[in-house]
Design a protein around this motif. Sequence first.
Motif, short mmCIF file in Angstrom:
data_model
loop_
_atom_site.label_atom_id
_atom_site.label_comp_id
_atom_site.label_asym_id
_atom_site.label_seq_id
_atom_site.Cartn_x
_atom_site.Cartn_y
_atom_site.Cartn_z
N LYS A 48 59.58 45.90 17.10
CA LYS A 48 58.90 44.74 15.96
C LYS A 48 58.51 43.00 16.24
O LYS A 48 58.18 42.55 16.21
CB LYS A 48 58.80 45.08 15.01
CG LYS A 48 58.24 44.54 13.79
CD LYS A 48 57.16 45.05 12.48
CE LYS A 48 56.33 44.36 12.08
NZ LYS A 48 55.32 43.94 12.12
N LYS B 81 52.61 50.52 17.83
CA LYS B 81 52.43 51.60 17.18
C LYS B 81 53.00 53.34 17.10
O LYS B 81 53.12 54.06 16.44
CB LYS B 81 51.11 51.85 16.93
CG LYS B 81 50.46 52.83 15.46
CD LYS B 81 48.77 52.31 15.37
CE LYS B 81 48.29 53.43 14.02
NZ LYS B 81 46.09 52.79 14.20
N ALA C 15 56.37 53.59 16.62
CA ALA C 15 56.54 53.78 15.17
C ALA C 15 56.35 55.32 14.48
O ALA C 15 56.59 55.44 13.58
CB ALA C 15 56.14 52.79 14.35
N ALA D 285 62.51 50.99 16.64
CA ALA D 285 61.71 50.02 16.07
C ALA D 285 61.37 48.94 15.76
O ALA D 285 60.53 47.86 15.93
CB ALA D 285 60.83 51.27 15.28
#
Length: 89
Positions: free
Chosen positions: A48, A84, A87, A44
């Motif tokens: 990002k 998203k 995550a 993650a």
Amino acid sequence: MANTPGAKKAVRKIARRTEVNTARRSRVRTFLRKFEEAVTAGDATVAKDAFVKAQSELMRAVSKGVVHKNTGSRKVSRLAARLKKLAVA
């Protein structure tokens, strides 16, 4: 075949612009691929970071006219949705 001086110049300009735009499009695809690889790996934090860079590069391509504004926004939106989802998981 172009035979007026203006037409010859236009051909040269188009060739230069095509080369630049091809390089820009390739650069965008590279950043998108890096994001894909990060998502596939399931990391993650790396995803990002890759998302931020890919978004920046996509919007830059939009501002340069390589990609249409809506296309850029759509791609960024889909990348954000995938980030998203990663995550949450």
